[in-house]
Design a protein around this motif. Structure first.
Motif, PDB file in Angstrom:
ATOM      1  N   VAL A 530       0.833  -1.204   0.000  1.00 22.81           N
ATOM      2  CA  VAL A 530       0.000   0.000   0.000  1.00 22.81           C
ATOM      3  C   VAL A 530       0.869   1.257   0.000  1.00 22.81           C
ATOM      4  O   VAL A 530       0.614   2.211  -0.735  1.00 22.81           O
ATOM      5  N   MET A 531       1.930   1.256   0.809  1.00 23.99           N
ATOM      6  CA  MET A 531       2.788   2.427   0.893  1.00 23.99           C
ATOM      7  C   MET A 531       3.509   2.679  -0.428  1.00 23.99           C
ATOM      8  O   MET A 531       3.555   3.815  -0.919  1.00 23.99           O
ATOM      9  N   ALA A 532       4.044   1.619  -1.032  1.00 22.50           N
ATOM     10  CA  ALA A 532       4.756   1.785  -2.305  1.00 22.50           C
ATOM     11  C   ALA A 532       3.807   2.245  -3.407  1.00 22.50           C
ATOM     12  O   ALA A 532       4.126   3.158  -4.174  1.00 22.50           O
ATOM     13  N   THR A 533       2.626   1.641  -3.488  1.00 23.07           N
ATOM     14  CA  THR A 533       1.653   2.028  -4.510  1.00 23.07           C
ATOM     15  C   THR A 533       1.202   3.470  -4.326  1.00 23.07           C
ATOM     16  O   THR A 533       1.084   4.239  -5.279  1.00 23.07           O
ATOM     17  N   GLY A 534       0.945   3.853  -3.081  1.00 23.12           N
ATOM     18  CA  GLY A 534       0.508   5.218  -2.804  1.00 23.12           C
ATOM     19  C   GLY A 534       1.550   6.248  -3.208  1.00 23.12           C
ATOM     20  O   GLY A 534       1.222   7.282  -3.800  1.00 23.12           O
ATOM     21  N   MET A 535       2.817   5.981  -2.910  1.00 22.88           N
ATOM     22  CA  MET A 535       3.871   6.933  -3.262  1.00 22.88           C
ATOM     23  C   MET A 535       4.005   7.075  -4.770  1.00 22.88           C
ATOM     24  O   MET A 535       4.133   8.186  -5.300  1.00 22.88           O
ATOM     25  N   VAL A 536       3.962   5.949  -5.473  1.00 25.11           N
ATOM     26  CA  VAL A 536       4.121   5.993  -6.936  1.00 25.11           C
ATOM     27  C   VAL A 536       2.958   6.753  -7.578  1.00 25.11           C
ATOM     28  O   VAL A 536       3.151   7.620  -8.440  1.00 25.11           O
ATOM     29  N   GLN A 537       1.730   6.458  -7.162  1.00 28.56           N
ATOM     30  CA  GLN A 537       0.566   7.070  -7.796  1.00 28.56           C
ATOM     31  C   GLN A 537       0.414   8.549  -7.448  1.00 28.56           C
ATOM     32  O   GLN A 537      -0.181   9.308  -8.219  1.00 28.56           O
ATOM     33  N   LEU A 538       0.935   8.984  -6.301  1.00 28.62           N
ATOM     34  CA  LEU A 538       0.763  10.381  -5.888  1.00 28.62           C
ATOM     35  C   LEU A 538       2.026  11.213  -6.059  1.00 28.62           C
ATOM     36  O   LEU A 538       2.033  12.387  -5.682  1.00 28.62           O
ATOM     37  N   ALA A 539       3.084  10.633  -6.594  1.00 23.39           N
ATOM     38  CA  ALA A 539       4.347  11.372  -6.720  1.00 23.39           C
ATOM     39  C   ALA A 539       4.156  12.672  -7.495  1.00 23.39           C
ATOM     40  O   ALA A 539       4.662  13.731  -7.101  1.00 23.39           O
ATOM     41  N   GLN A 540       3.422  12.620  -8.617  1.00 23.52           N
ATOM     42  CA  GLN A 540       3.208  13.821  -9.422  1.00 23.52           C
ATOM     43  C   GLN A 540       2.394  14.864  -8.653  1.00 23.52           C
ATOM     44  O   GLN A 540       2.732  16.051  -8.632  1.00 23.52           O
ATOM     45  N   TRP A 541       1.315  14.413  -7.996  1.00 23.28           N
ATOM     46  CA  TRP A 541       0.448  15.333  -7.250  1.00 23.28           C
ATOM     47  C   TRP A 541       1.212  15.998  -6.109  1.00 23.28           C
ATOM     48  O   TRP A 541       1.068  17.194  -5.859  1.00 23.28           O
ATOM     49  N   LEU A 542       2.059  15.241  -5.434  1.00 18.71           N
ATOM     50  CA  LEU A 542       2.841  15.789  -4.327  1.00 18.71           C
ATOM     51  C   LEU A 542       3.881  16.790  -4.810  1.00 18.71           C
ATOM     52  O   LEU A 542       4.142  17.799  -4.150  1.00 18.71           O
ATOM     53  N   SER A 543       4.478  16.518  -5.967  1.00 18.54           N
ATOM     54  CA  SER A 543       5.529  17.402  -6.474  1.00 18.54           C
ATOM     55  C   SER A 543       4.998  18.766  -6.890  1.00 18.54           C
ATOM     56  O   SER A 543       5.757  19.737  -6.960  1.00 18.54           O
ATOM     57  N   GLU A 544       3.700  18.869  -7.140  1.00 20.57           N
ATOM     58  CA  GLU A 544       3.118  20.139  -7.586  1.00 20.57           C
ATOM     59  C   GLU A 544       2.975  21.149  -6.464  1.00 20.57           C
ATOM     60  O   GLU A 544       2.838  22.338  -6.715  1.00 20.57           O
ATOM     61  N   ASP A 545       2.991  20.712  -5.221  1.00 16.51           N
ATOM     62  CA  ASP A 545       2.805  21.636  -4.097  1.00 16.51           C
ATOM     63  C   ASP A 545       3.472  21.026  -2.863  1.00 16.51           C
ATOM     64  O   ASP A 545       3.058  19.974  -2.384  1.00 16.51           O
ATOM     65  N   ALA A 572      10.451   6.121  -0.167  1.00 11.76           N
ATOM     66  CA  ALA A 572      10.178   7.519  -0.489  1.00 11.76           C
ATOM     67  C   ALA A 572      11.207   8.060  -1.478  1.00 11.76           C
ATOM     68  O   ALA A 572      10.864   8.754  -2.448  1.00 11.76           O
ATOM     69  N   GLU A 573      12.472   7.730  -1.255  1.00 13.05           N
ATOM     70  CA  GLU A 573      13.530   8.209  -2.153  1.00 13.05           C
ATOM     71  C   GLU A 573      13.353   7.629  -3.553  1.00 13.05           C
ATOM     72  O   GLU A 573      13.484   8.338  -4.559  1.00 13.05           O
ATOM     73  N   ALA A 574      13.038   6.346  -3.620  1.00 11.95           N
ATOM     74  CA  ALA A 574      12.860   5.703  -4.921  1.00 11.95           C
ATOM     75  C   ALA A 574      11.659   6.264  -5.676  1.00 11.95           C
ATOM     76  O   ALA A 574      11.645   6.300  -6.909  1.00 11.95           O
ATOM     77  N   SER A 575      10.644   6.726  -4.949  1.00 10.42           N
ATOM     78  CA  SER A 575       9.432   7.253  -5.581  1.00 10.42           C
ATOM     79  C   SER A 575       9.505   8.744  -5.843  1.00 10.42           C
ATOM     80  O   SER A 575       8.596   9.311  -6.462  1.00 10.42           O
ATOM     81  N   GLY A 576      10.551   9.389  -5.351  1.00  9.58           N
ATOM     82  CA  GLY A 576      10.664  10.834  -5.532  1.00  9.58           C
ATOM     83  C   GLY A 576       9.763  11.620  -4.594  1.00  9.58           C
ATOM     84  O   GLY A 576       9.399  12.764  -4.882  1.00  9.58           O
ATOM     85  N   VAL A 577       9.411  11.030  -3.471  1.00 11.19           N
ATOM     86  CA  VAL A 577       8.556  11.695  -2.490  1.00 11.19           C
ATOM     87  C   VAL A 577       9.422  12.188  -1.333  1.00 11.19           C
ATOM     88  O   VAL A 577      10.193  11.412  -0.749  1.00 11.19           O
TER      89      VAL A 577
END
Length: 722
Positions: A530-545, A572-577
């Motif tokens: 769940v944690m890995a999937t969540g980071m990957v799917q939200l990486a773009q949304w998180l990077s915007e703000d 987190a590092e691997a996902s860019g979060v």
């Protein structure tokens, strides 16, 4: 030549910086237009910025909304006051990560000299262009002096109106510190009497009602002479009523600050007990039954297993002209009481449960303790056993103070009745046991009546466990996201990742498979997915703000992994979060384990920037006061408390107490389960930081995230327009 050369200016700035860095307070030198010219090391720590980042910054960016004009006001006072020393102001500083901290802000003018080296009146070198010197220091330390007192009073306020007992709190000086409406009702005291400057009219009204005023007053005098004493006695009234009177000292730390009185009307129970005692006397000739009743549980005084077994067997041998019902109950999470408060507190809890259980079923054939935290009730010729079961669940789920801590007992109850088919005593008890475990699986703190399908449910749970073993490998574990909004910011600030299990076209509820995963140890594998999937799917949304964040639930089982914190940071590092955009949610039960490695795991994550949220706050056995000892940044108020808001006009001190206590400890607060605009408005008025619930959006999969965000935005706009 007067004024500065470029070299003189650089020297002045260097000298000015040396003096500023020597100060323990945060110092900011401002130009005439409000631009920051220099800042010391203490300012960098306070605002969480590099020293170089201050240069050229508008000073207003460093203060919270609502305090950005205070510097200008201080400057006006500096010009208007003859001595030029205005009183410092309490404002809010805004750190780089968006958090706010309370500070005390002072200001002084920096005189400009045009001959020689420019200096301030204090001898500090004045760099060219600096007109104002700001001094800031944190004020959070001011709150520590009365933290224990606020803790005690908030706990009292949280429970004062939720109990059916009459509560009165008296300070050591004899003044009334608090009371609830039930106290006034039980004693027939007009509310205006409690507002008077003298307690004499109230005392006269109370003493005038009791059957023996001399004994009543003498007992009060004894407790006044012994502030640390506890008491439990009975007060008889002239009108025939009977109250149980409890009294405990109110403590703040080791200091006694008052006394808490609790009054409970036990008149119906006393009369029922008198009738039962009379019936027992009439049965004195039945020597065998008297012998059986002599077998008592030594701790609670209830009947023991042998008495219950004999009574059940006898009831099943009688002609089938009456009903036979067995109510088997087990306390939920009782082990946590022993772990947190010790076994003596656990024994006290069992005694209190036994006392309440006897009061709920005064006409029961047998009330027994089978062992541990398991109790059983035998009813014969009962017209409505379901109503009795519901009454037991309700009556036992009332707060009780054990070892100075307010606890709220919870139980799961199974009800089995003799049907058309004849069954033996052990089989009927087994049916009640199966129903009791079904009640636990259904969410605890409830009762369920035995049904033959429950046998099949046992087989199904075993089958489900086998399927869960392969769920991750088969790609059956998915993630939905639910928005968390900030009413003040007017936007979605966080998304919570929620595990979902789709098995053979059927969605298994999290309330079913998550406890199963924890019992079987599969929660670590599912949680990591769940944690890995969540980071990957939200990486773009998180990077915007950078103010956005992702929240993920973490089980205590996961925290027991030696390298859990390291694995999270590597994901987190691997996902860019960024770590500061990650929030791990834990329930207070993870802190019940004596293993300090759990605390170390959370502390390691926090050191890296990850925030920790305490989920479902208020539903466990810990108190508000424990918050200051836990490594958490946010508390999430459970939806059961939010659901108490129906119209928005309720008076719910438990909610305000939770929020105020969390804020006083520097924590943010999120309210879960917001389903109506009235609930959102109520929590917003209490300055709850963020809100979550179906009002804003249902949990949605990643490919429908834009719809969830859009719906949350529309809901926020509607609230703004109210």
């Amino acid at each position: 030549m007067t004024g500065f050369t470029g070299r003189d200016n650089n020297v002045a700035l260097q000298n000015f910086g040396v003096v500023m860095d020597a100060s323990p307070d945060a110092l900011l030198a401002l130009a005439a237009d409000g631009t920051v010219l220099a800042a010391n090391v203490a300012a960098a720590r306070l605002f969480a910025l590099e020293q170089e980042a201050f240069t050229g910054m508008d000073h207003r960016q460093l203060f919270g909304e609502g305090f950005r004009d205070d510097v200008a006001q201080l400057l006006d006072l500096l010009h208007s006051l003859p001595e030029g020393h205005p009183t410092p102001r309490d404002v809010t500083a805004l750190r780089r990560d968006g958090t706010e901290v309370p500070i005390e802000l002072a200001a002084a003018l920096l005189p400009r000299h045009h001959e020689g080296t420019p200096t301030t009146g204090a001898g500090i070198t004045d760099p060219a262009g600096a007109r104002l010197l700001l001094s800031a220091r944190g004020t959070a330390h001011r709150r520590t002096a009365d933290a224990n007192l606020r803790e005690a009073m908030s706990l009292l306020a949280a429970t004062l109106e939720s109990t059916a007992d009459g509560i009165l709190v008296i300070g050591t000086d004899g003044s009334v510190a608090g009371f609830n409406e039930q106290f006034l009702t039980m004693w027939g005291i007009p509310p205006e009497l409690m507002q008077g400057t003298s307690d004499e009219p109230v005392m006269q009204l109370i003493v005038g009602q009791v059957a023996d005023p001399v004994v009543f007053a003498a007992r009060l005098g004894e407790l006044q002479q012994e502030p640390a004493a506890e008491s439990h006695d009975v007060v008889e009234f002239r009108d025939g009523r009977t109250f149980e009177r409890y009294s405990r000292p109110q403590r703040v730390g080791e200091q006694i600050v008052g006394r808490v009185w609790s009054f409970r009307d036990v008149t119906p129970r006393r009369r029922a007990q008198e009738q039962a005692q009379q019936a027992m006397m009439d049965l004195a000739v039945q020597a065998e039954k008297l012998r059986a009743m002599a077998f008592q549980d030594p701790l609670t005084g209830l009947a023991n297993r042998a008495v219950f077994n004999d009574a059940l067997a006898e009831s099943l041998q009688e002609p089938r002209l009456k009903t036979v019902d067995v109510l088997l109950l087990d306390l939920d999470d009782f082990k946590e009481v022993n772990d947190i408060l010790g076994h003596q507190a656990g024994d006290d809890m069992l005694v209190e449960v036994a006392r309440r259980l006897r009061g709920c079923v005064p006409t029961a054939d047998v009330v027994a303790r089978l062992g541990g935290d398991e109790f059983v009730v035998l009813l014969t010729a009962c017209p409505d056993a379901d109503a009795i079961a519901a009454c037991i669940v309700r009556c036992l789920h009332v707060p009780v103070t054990i070892a100075g801590t307010v606890l709220r007992p919870s139980l799961s109850l199974g009800l089995a009745s003799l049907g058309q088919d004849s069954v033996g005593p052990s089989e009927l008890l087994r049916h009640a046991d199966i129903a009791m475990y079904a009640a636990k699986a259904a969410g605890k703190n409830r009762f369920l009546r035995f049904h033959p399908d429950m046998m099949q449910a046992l087989v199904q749970r075993t089958h489900m466990e086998g399927g869960l073993q392969l769920a991750v490998a088969r790609g059956e574990i998915t993630v939905d996201f639910q928005p968390i909004v900030s009413h003040r910011m007017g936007q979605v600030v966080q998304l919570e990742a929620l595990a979902r299990w789709d098995r053979d076209g059927e969605r298994i509820p999290p309330s079913v498979f998550i406890p199963l995963a924890e019992r079987t140890g599969l929660i670590s594998e599912i949680g990591a997915e769940v944690m890995a999937t969540g980071m990957v799917q939200l990486a773009q949304w998180l990077s915007e703000d950078p103010s956005r964040s992702l929240a993920v639930n973490v089980s205590g089982v996961q925290l027991q992994e030696p390298d859990f914190a390291g694995n999270v940071l590597r994901l987190a590092e691997a996902s860019g979060v960024a770590p500061y955009q990650l929030v791990v949610e834990v329930t207070e039960s993870v802190f019940f384990d004596a293993d300090c490695s759990l605390i170390q795991q959370l502390s390691a994550l926090r050191d890296a920037g990850v925030r920790v949220a305490l989920d479902d706050f208020g539903t466990g056995y810990s108190s508000l006061g424990r918050l200051q000892d836990l490594p958490v940044d946010t508390v999430k108020i459970d939806k059961t408390f939010v659901s108490m808001v129906r119209t928005g006009n309720e008076r719910l001190p438990i909610l305000s107490s939770m929020i105020n206590m969390a804020h006083s400890l520097g924590l943010t607060v999120t309210a879960e389960g917001i389903e109506t605009a009235a609930q959102a408005d109520y929590l917003t008025a209490l300055e709850c930081d963020s809100l979550q619930g179906y009002l804003f959006s249902l949990p949605e999969p990643g490919d429908r995230l834009h719809q969830a965000l859009h719906h949350a935005g529309e809901a926020l706009s509607a609230l703004k327009g109210r």
